[in-house]
Design an enzyme around this catalytic site. Structure first.
Site, PDB file in Angstrom:
ATOM      1  N   HIS A 128      -5.456  -2.355  60.238  1.00 53.38           N
ATOM      2  CA  HIS A 128      -6.160  -2.122  58.971  1.00 53.38           C
ATOM      3  C   HIS A 128      -6.424  -0.613  58.870  1.00 53.38           C
ATOM      4  O   HIS A 128      -6.605   0.054  59.903  1.00 53.38           O
ATOM      5  CB  HIS A 128      -7.479  -2.899  59.035  1.00 53.38           C
ATOM      6  CG  HIS A 128      -8.269  -2.946  57.775  1.00 53.38           C
ATOM      7  ND1 HIS A 128      -9.047  -1.903  57.348  1.00 53.38           N
ATOM      8  CD2 HIS A 128      -8.431  -3.931  56.853  1.00 53.38           C
ATOM      9  CE1 HIS A 128      -9.654  -2.248  56.211  1.00 53.38           C
ATOM     10  NE2 HIS A 128      -9.300  -3.463  55.896  1.00 53.38           N
ATOM     11  N   ASP A 205     -10.776  -4.256  67.396  1.00 53.97           N
ATOM     12  CA  ASP A 205     -11.225  -4.527  66.033  1.00 53.97           C
ATOM     13  C   ASP A 205     -11.221  -6.050  65.875  1.00 53.97           C
ATOM     14  O   ASP A 205     -10.162  -6.659  65.728  1.00 53.97           O
ATOM     15  CB  ASP A 205     -10.261  -3.846  65.045  1.00 53.97           C
ATOM     16  CG  ASP A 205     -10.513  -4.275  63.606  1.00 53.97           C
ATOM     17  OD1 ASP A 205     -11.347  -5.159  63.375  1.00 53.97           O
ATOM     18  OD2 ASP A 205      -9.853  -3.702  62.718  1.00 53.97           O
ATOM     19  N   GLN A 208     -11.421  -9.787  62.012  1.00 53.42           N
ATOM     20  CA  GLN A 208     -10.827 -11.068  61.606  1.00 53.42           C
ATOM     21  C   GLN A 208     -10.958 -12.129  62.682  1.00 53.42           C
ATOM     22  O   GLN A 208     -10.792 -13.315  62.405  1.00 53.42           O
ATOM     23  CB  GLN A 208      -9.335 -10.882  61.269  1.00 53.42           C
ATOM     24  CG  GLN A 208      -9.070 -10.042  60.051  1.00 53.42           C
ATOM     25  CD  GLN A 208      -9.591 -10.672  58.764  1.00 53.42           C
ATOM     26  OE1 GLN A 208      -9.723 -11.881  58.640  1.00 53.42           O
ATOM     27  NE2 GLN A 208      -9.914  -9.835  57.789  1.00 53.42           N
ATOM     28  N   LYS A 231     -17.578 -11.440  57.035  1.00 56.04           N
ATOM     29  CA  LYS A 231     -16.388 -12.280  57.232  1.00 56.04           C
ATOM     30  C   LYS A 231     -16.761 -13.513  58.067  1.00 56.04           C
ATOM     31  O   LYS A 231     -15.913 -14.301  58.442  1.00 56.04           O
ATOM     32  CB  LYS A 231     -15.293 -11.488  57.942  1.00 56.04           C
ATOM     33  CG  LYS A 231     -14.796 -10.305  57.106  1.00 56.04           C
ATOM     34  CD  LYS A 231     -13.616  -9.639  57.738  1.00 56.04           C
ATOM     35  CE  LYS A 231     -13.345  -8.270  57.164  1.00 56.04           C
ATOM     36  NZ  LYS A 231     -12.711  -8.295  55.845  1.00 56.04           N
ATOM     37  N   CYS A 369      -5.061  -3.261  52.671  1.00 51.95           N
ATOM     38  CA  CYS A 369      -5.496  -2.105  53.493  1.00 51.95           C
ATOM     39  C   CYS A 369      -4.644  -1.964  54.747  1.00 51.95           C
ATOM     40  O   CYS A 369      -5.144  -1.580  55.816  1.00 51.95           O
ATOM     41  CB  CYS A 369      -6.969  -2.203  53.887  1.00 51.95           C
ATOM     42  SG  CYS A 369      -8.072  -2.165  52.493  1.00 51.95           S
TER      43      CYS A 369
HETATM   44  N1  PLP Z   1     -10.411  -4.436  60.338  1.00 55.71           N
HETATM   45  C1  PLP Z   1      -9.848  -5.563  59.872  1.00 55.71           C
HETATM   46  C2  PLP Z   1      -8.791  -6.250  60.686  1.00 55.71           C
HETATM   47  C3  PLP Z   1     -10.257  -6.075  58.632  1.00 55.71           C
HETATM   48  O1  PLP Z   1      -9.696  -7.183  58.166  1.00 55.71           O
HETATM   49  C4  PLP Z   1     -11.254  -5.385  57.902  1.00 55.71           C
HETATM   50  C5  PLP Z   1     -11.648  -5.874  56.570  1.00 55.71           C
HETATM   51  O2  PLP Z   1     -10.881  -6.478  55.857  1.00 55.71           O
HETATM   52  C6  PLP Z   1     -11.810  -4.233  58.453  1.00 55.71           C
HETATM   53  C7  PLP Z   1     -11.365  -3.780  59.666  1.00 55.71           C
HETATM   54  C8  PLP Z   1     -12.895  -3.496  57.740  1.00 55.71           C
HETATM   55  O3  PLP Z   1     -14.044  -4.287  57.694  1.00 55.71           O
HETATM   56  P1  PLP Z   1     -15.291  -3.853  56.804  1.00 55.71           P
HETATM   57  O4  PLP Z   1     -14.766  -3.601  55.431  1.00 55.71           O
HETATM   58  O5  PLP Z   1     -16.202  -5.045  56.872  1.00 55.71           O
HETATM   59  O6  PLP Z   1     -15.875  -2.646  57.430  1.00 55.71           O
END
Ligand code: PLP
Length: 411
Positions: A128, A205, A208, A231, A369
């Protein structure tokens, strides 16, 4: 009626989500955009209302009853989060705005102190933007170099290539546990062990992963882990950065302000202990307090039951979708969470998203993203349906029928 044999009672679960009982564009809402943000459980909303109606006060500073109440509830969420991811101690849990802020915290604090010119940061092609751009900023500041771990066409990290990239210059490996665009579940435990063998620090990270997979940071032995409450059926504006105590203690503060200090004078300032050193200013107190109820909600159902149920939804949907003319799945990893990215011949993803919305069905369209991943796949974006614990086989039937009708109109 839910036909999937499971230990999980989806009808009971849906009672926690009154938002699902509405019509959108004259049709019952089907919410398949859970990878972007899941709906908020009623127990969470109730906790938020209770906080704002009864307990609202700033934390850690007051000695009056409301301040003590809100401080106690806030710190209870920290302990709950410690249990949820099996951290060794509650002090290793830092509250942030979400995964993005958690990663930026490490990229600005840890990276700027510990990285130097020529050091290597490994990230994968699946990341992401939140797990790419902060490292680019850190690399710019420190002279470190970013190396990208390749993937195959199915969307799986090439483990042999990963092992080849690891070397004495690798100082950080930052990878997602589950890909938001494709749903690939990465073998992070093995990847962490291999990174540690060359002395690298590892950030996972888990944005998900947290709603689907049981996370045990001690078993994984990751150095940092980031996740987002929104999430996980919890409120927006709250996330966690887990870090091992010795690393967090060695890191400089990320932001300056109230709460993160011991003593301030114009001749110099001393910093608070962890976790407070990284929690400058007034946080999202009510949302943090309510997040505890989201973790309770997930644990009451149990990760095993959740994974089993969502996996069955995934298989059921895959089976039906492949019968739709022109359906092309994007991302076919062997080990997948309940995320289906796809394209339909001759129909632009954006049009599909709009036409599905007109039928009450919420999906995500675009690059999710993950532009570098889309570049690798040679596409601009996909349609993504992502399932949560409250979705049903019947909703998948309606979704597939709607897709089939749309395809017929375009052919
Ligand atoms: N990393 C992953 C794999 C994500 O799916 C997301 C959000 O879609 C993020 C990071 C960023 O999360 P946040 O927008 O809650 O900071």
């Amino acid at each position: 009626m839910n036909h999937i044999a499971t230990t999980l009672d989806v009808n009971r679960i849906r009672k926690q989500f009154p938002v699902l009982n509405q019509e959108v564009n004259g049709k019952p809402l089907i919410y398949f955009d859970n990878a972007a943000s899941s709906q908020t459980a009623k127990v969470v909303v109730d906790a938020l209302i209770k906080f704002y109606e009864r307990d609202h006060a700033n934390i850690h500073r007051g000695i009056h009853t409301l301040a003590e109440r809100s401080t106690k509830a806030f710190e209870e969420t920290r302990e709950r989060a410690q249990q949820f991811i099996n951290a060794g101690e509650a002090d290793e849990i830092i509250f942030t705005k979400g995964t993005t802020e958690s990663i930026n915290l490490v990229a600005q604090s840890w990276a700027t102190k510990f990285l130097k010119e020529g050091d290597e940061i490994l990230i994968s092609q699946l990341e992401h933007h939140s797990n790419i751009v902060p490292w680019q900023l850190a690399a710019e500041k420190t002279g470190a170099v970013i190396k990208v771990i390749p993937i195959n066409a199915a969307g799986e990290i090439l483990q042999d290539e990963y092992l080849k990239l690891l070397n004495a210059k690798t100082k950080l490996v930052a990878v997602n546990y589950v890909s938001n665009s494709l749903g690939t579940i990465n073998p992070v435990k093995e990847m962490i062990t291999a990174a540690h063998d060359v002395g690298a620090t590892v950030l996972i990270d888990a944005a998900q992963a947290a709603p689907h997979v049981k996370i045990d940071v001690q078993d994984l032995d990751c150095d940092f882990l980031a996740l987002s409450s929104h999430k996980m059926y919890g409120p927006t504006g709250v996330g966690i950065l887990y870090g091992k105590r010795d690393l967090l203690e060695a890191m400089p503060p990320y932001q300056g302000g109230g709460e993160m200090i011991k003593d301030v004078s114009f001749s110099g300032t001393t910093y608070n202990d962890i976790p407070y050193k990284f929690e400058a200013g007034t946080p999202n107190i009510g949302e943090v307090i309510a997040f505890k109820f989201a973790m309770d909600f997930i644990d009451e159902i149990g990760h095993e039951a959740i994974q089993e149920y969502e996996h069955k939804l995934l298989l059921y949907a895959n089976d039906k979708l492949k019968k739709i003319p022109g359906f092309n799945p994007v991302g076919t990893a062997k080990n997948k969470a309940s995320v289906i990215s796809f394209l339909i011949d001759n129909v632009h993803p954006y049009d599909l998203g709009q036409l599905l919305d007109a039928r009450g069905i919420a999906v995500r369209t675009g690059h999710h993203c993950t532009q570098p991943l889309m570049d690798f796949l040679g596409i601009d974006g996909t349609v993504r349906a992502s399932f949560a614990v409250y979705n049903t086989e019947k909703e998948i039937d309606v979704f597939c029928e709607a897709l089939d009708n749309i395809v017929k109109k375009f052919s």
